[in-house]
Design a protein around this motif. Structure first.
Motif, PDB file in Angstrom:
ATOM      1  N   ASP A 303      12.736 -97.161  75.563  1.00 56.88           N
ATOM      2  CA  ASP A 303      12.842 -96.439  76.830  1.00 56.88           C
ATOM      3  C   ASP A 303      11.634 -95.571  77.173  1.00 56.88           C
ATOM      4  N   SER A 304      10.833 -95.207  76.171  1.00 60.14           N
ATOM      5  CA  SER A 304       9.701 -94.318  76.440  1.00 60.14           C
ATOM      6  C   SER A 304       8.608 -95.046  77.226  1.00 60.14           C
ATOM      7  N   PRO A 305       8.024 -94.383  78.216  1.00 59.17           N
ATOM      8  CA  PRO A 305       6.899 -94.986  78.958  1.00 59.17           C
ATOM      9  C   PRO A 305       5.706 -95.309  78.057  1.00 59.17           C
ATOM     10  N   ASP A 306       5.616 -94.641  76.906  1.00 56.56           N
ATOM     11  CA  ASP A 306       4.482 -94.853  76.002  1.00 56.56           C
ATOM     12  C   ASP A 306       4.637 -96.094  75.126  1.00 56.56           C
ATOM     13  N   CYS A 307       5.786 -96.762  75.208  1.00 59.02           N
ATOM     14  CA  CYS A 307       6.054 -97.896  74.311  1.00 59.02           C
ATOM     15  C   CYS A 307       6.314 -99.190  75.076  1.00 59.02           C
ATOM     16  N   GLN A 308       5.829 -99.270  76.297  1.00 60.89           N
ATOM     17  CA  GLN A 308       6.057-100.464  77.103  1.00 60.89           C
ATOM     18  C   GLN A 308       4.906-101.470  76.923  1.00 60.89           C
ATOM     19  N   TYR A 309       4.993-102.574  77.621  1.00 65.43           N
ATOM     20  CA  TYR A 309       4.064-103.692  77.458  1.00 65.43           C
ATOM     21  C   TYR A 309       2.606-103.248  77.569  1.00 65.43           C
ATOM     22  N   GLU A 310       2.257-102.537  78.625  1.00 65.90           N
ATOM     23  CA  GLU A 310       0.862-102.168  78.870  1.00 65.90           C
ATOM     24  C   GLU A 310       0.324-101.205  77.816  1.00 65.90           C
ATOM     25  N   GLN A 311       1.219-100.395  77.231  1.00 69.34           N
ATOM     26  CA  GLN A 311       0.777 -99.399  76.258  1.00 69.34           C
ATOM     27  C   GLN A 311       0.634 -99.987  74.844  1.00 69.34           C
ATOM     28  N   ARG A 312       1.142-101.166  74.640  1.00 70.39           N
ATOM     29  CA  ARG A 312       1.086-101.801  73.316  1.00 70.39           C
ATOM     30  C   ARG A 312      -0.066-102.807  73.277  1.00 70.39           C
ATOM     31  N   SER A 313      -0.574-103.026  72.067  1.00 65.52           N
ATOM     32  CA  SER A 313      -1.651-104.001  71.907  1.00 65.52           C
ATOM     33  C   SER A 313      -1.611-104.594  70.505  1.00 65.52           C
ATOM     34  N   ASP A 314      -2.230-105.739  70.371  1.00 66.60           N
ATOM     35  CA  ASP A 314      -2.435-106.392  69.075  1.00 66.60           C
ATOM     36  C   ASP A 314      -1.125-106.939  68.472  1.00 66.60           C
ATOM     37  N   PHE A 315      -1.318-107.606  67.345  1.00 61.93           N
ATOM     38  CA  PHE A 315      -0.222-108.203  66.582  1.00 61.93           C
ATOM     39  C   PHE A 315      -0.068-107.456  65.264  1.00 61.93           C
ATOM     40  N   VAL A 316       1.110-107.592  64.662  1.00 66.64           N
ATOM     41  CA  VAL A 316       1.357-106.988  63.366  1.00 66.64           C
ATOM     42  C   VAL A 316       2.104-107.995  62.496  1.00 66.64           C
ATOM     43  N   ALA A 317       1.832-107.969  61.185  1.00 64.74           N
ATOM     44  CA  ALA A 317       2.559-108.778  60.200  1.00 64.74           C
ATOM     45  C   ALA A 317       2.993-107.858  59.074  1.00 64.74           C
ATOM     46  N   LEU A 318       4.231-108.045  58.595  1.00 62.04           N
ATOM     47  CA  LEU A 318       4.802-107.190  57.559  1.00 62.04           C
ATOM     48  C   LEU A 318       5.334-108.028  56.400  1.00 62.04           C
ATOM     49  N   GLY A 319       5.352-107.440  55.194  1.00 64.95           N
ATOM     50  CA  GLY A 319       5.992-108.130  54.079  1.00 64.95           C
ATOM     51  C   GLY A 319       5.504-107.662  52.731  1.00 64.95           C
ATOM     52  N   GLY A 320       6.443-107.379  51.819  1.00 63.14           N
ATOM     53  CA  GLY A 320       6.077-107.009  50.457  1.00 63.14           C
ATOM     54  C   GLY A 320       5.575-108.217  49.684  1.00 63.14           C
TER      55      GLY A 320
END
Length: 543
Positions: A303-320
């Motif tokens: 819901d935060s305006p700071d976490c929408q499509y335009e404010q996000r960038s790049d990819f992330v990968a996770l895993g132990g």
């Protein structure tokens, strides 16, 4: 071979599978289904331990929520029962919560602090309880005042049940024995063997073969016929690899099934594995409880305006990186998937995070191509809230993938394979509707929290399309939020586990009297796990 009663495949019927593995028929019929009934049916069989304590046990692990999905699940269960206990709620079923392990405490300061926090903030009592040390184990469970009122013990995976359960069966018969499977190890190992053997034969240069036909075989793989599958598609080189394999999936399957039958209650993470246990291996549903992830959405991330499509960038990968599927996934990402994405999105970066990275994983770091390997991630929420897409190109694995649930919890859509999507929809729906079957980037008619593809080309096209298309990205986020609430709601799923355990405690006398396979396995002629543990103990004793 008898045909499966649910489809036209050649999987054995439940009775036939059970006969083939154990040489006997199912001894009892289903009672009330604790999976869907949120009320606790109290029996007068035995109520003496209703407010006793609970002990979680692992021979080799402490709960590390920032290192593995299993650590997240276990921590959630511990905190749930401890919170109910400290609140003195009428609905709480335990007077105190304990965790025991034979492992050294975590070396990471972050994980050690979190483990310490379980003790200080939640009142969970931590114990060093080494496996294969009868005197030490029996002294703790028989002499310690903390375990005089013990009513339940939870074994973290089948090998913990093998190492500890016979002590409770012999000395604490009133304690109910609960197996938390985490994932079905034999299924994961069979899929790994199939992928590695096929890759070795199909492409000797890089070993990362995957297409829609192989992925379909992976998703339909069964531990009891994996060797025939592997041998059928193997070259001489991969046949030699099969012979040298340390863990035989069929052997692990038998050990897992034996642990399930010896236990009073089994926590199952994935709906696919629940289906296998009931419909293929004939496990009575009253013995099983669906216990997937216990997740609440992070509302600001949606819901935060700071976490929408335009404010996000790049990819992330996770895993132990103590988990082989994650190691394989990152290598496949670097070798085949990321170069295809980067050719279309030259400014994009991939941030690769994971605990316990070996040197050969850290050496994959390449700033020129935007492939950034960073090691352990201590602030998951902060990272996921600023990334546009999670990449999880898993060629094999089992259970529900914690990284997918984490991404959805923080409003981040996912691009993955059918293996990565398993447990969020039926496997047949995933294979039928994944993007390789239609136009790349299409969301199927039910709606998933991202896109699913089977090979490197399709995964890359899915990632690029989802990264560029804000409408598609927004729709994927809405689907993720809906699936998160539908499948992984924290309160509902934890209450279901509490109810299942309550019912098992109250009704244990009746359950055990009807569970003839368990009685057979506990007969002295079949207690090989106890005798093996005692042999290890004697072998390791100083002379």
């Amino acid at each position: 071979m008898q045909r499966c009663h649910r489809c036209c495949c050649s999987r054995p019927r439940p009775q036939a599978a059970l006969q083939a593995l154990f040489g006997c028929r199912r001894p009892f019929s289903s009672t009330s289904n604790v999976l869907v009934d949120n009320t606790v049916g109290v029996s007068t069989s035995d109520t003496s331990n209703a407010k006793g304590s609970v002990l979680f046990l692992s021979p080799s692990l402490w709960p590390e929520p920032s290192s593995s999905a299993a650590g997240v699940r276990t921590s959630s269960l511990l905190q749930h029962f401890a919170t109910a206990t400290s609140a003195s709620s009428a609905s709480s079923i335990f007077s105190s919560v304990h965790y025991g392990s034979g492992a050294p405490k975590p070396s990471s300061l972050t994980e050690y602090a979190r483990l310490h926090n379980l003790s200080t903030e939640y009142g969970i009592r931590l114990h060093t309880i080494p496996a294969n040390r009868s005197d030490a184990i029996e002294n703790i469970i028989l002499s310690s005042n903390e375990f005089k009122d013990l009513s339940a013990v939870v074994f973290d995976r089948y090998f913990a049940e093998e190492a500890y359960s016979f002590h409770f069966w012999k000395h604490k018969e009133s304690v109910i024995r609960i197996l938390d499977m985490q994932d079905m190890h034999s299924l994961r190992l069979a899929r790994q063997a199939l992928v590695e053997d096929t890759s070795t034969g199909a492409r000797m240069d890089d070993g990362f073969w995957m297409d829609d036909k192989l992925m379909e075989r992976v998703m339909e793989c069964m531990p009891f016929h994996f060797e025939n599958e592997s041998q059928q598609h193997a070259t001489n080189a991969s046949k030699q690899k099969i012979k040298k394999r340390k863990k035989d999936p069929r052997d692990i399957l038998l050990r897992e099934l034996a642990s399930i039958h010896r236990s009073d209650l089994v926590l199952v993470c994935s709906s696919h594995e629940y289906d296998l246990l009931t419909n293929v291996f004939g496990i009575d549903s009253s013995k099983l409880c669906m216990a997937p992830f216990f997740s609440s959405e992070c509302s600001p991330a949606y819901d935060s305006p700071d976490c929408q499509y335009e404010q996000r960038s790049d990819f992330v990968a996770l895993g132990g990186y103590r988990h082989p599927p994650n190691v394989d996934s990152v290598k496949w990402l670097k070798a085949e998937v990321w170069p295809r994405i980067r050719s279309q999105l030259p400014e994009a970066k991939l941030h690769v995070w994971g605990s316990y990275p070996p040197q050969h994983i850290m050496q994959l770091n390449d700033s020129k191509s935007g492939f950034l390997v960073k090691g352990r991630l201590d602030n998951l929420a902060e990272e996921l809230a600023k990334r546009r897409i999670l990449l999880a190109p898993l060629r094999y694995g089992a259970g529900i993938k914690g990284k997918v649930v984490d991404a959805w919890s923080h409003g981040c859509p996912v691009v993955t394979t059918p293996v990565g999507a398993e447990g969020t929809k039926s496997n047949r729906d995933i294979l039928t509707n994944c993007s390789v079957r239609g136009n790349v980037g299409d969301i199927d008619d039910v709606g998933w929290g991202g896109l699913v593809g089977t090979d490197a080309d399709v995964l890359a096209r899915c990632a690029v399309r989802l990264y560029r298309d804000q409408g598609l990205w927004d729709e994927s986020r809405r689907n993720a939020r809906r699936l998160l609430r539908m499948l992984f709601d924290e309160k509902r799923n934890l209450n279901a586990v509490s109810n299942a355990i309550s019912e098992a405690i109250y009704d244990k006398v009746t359950r055990r009297s009807e569970d003839h396979i368990s009685a057979i396995l506990w007969h002295q002629s079949n207690r090989s796990t106890e005798y093996f543990s005692r042999w290890i103990e004697l072998k390791e004793k100083p002379r």
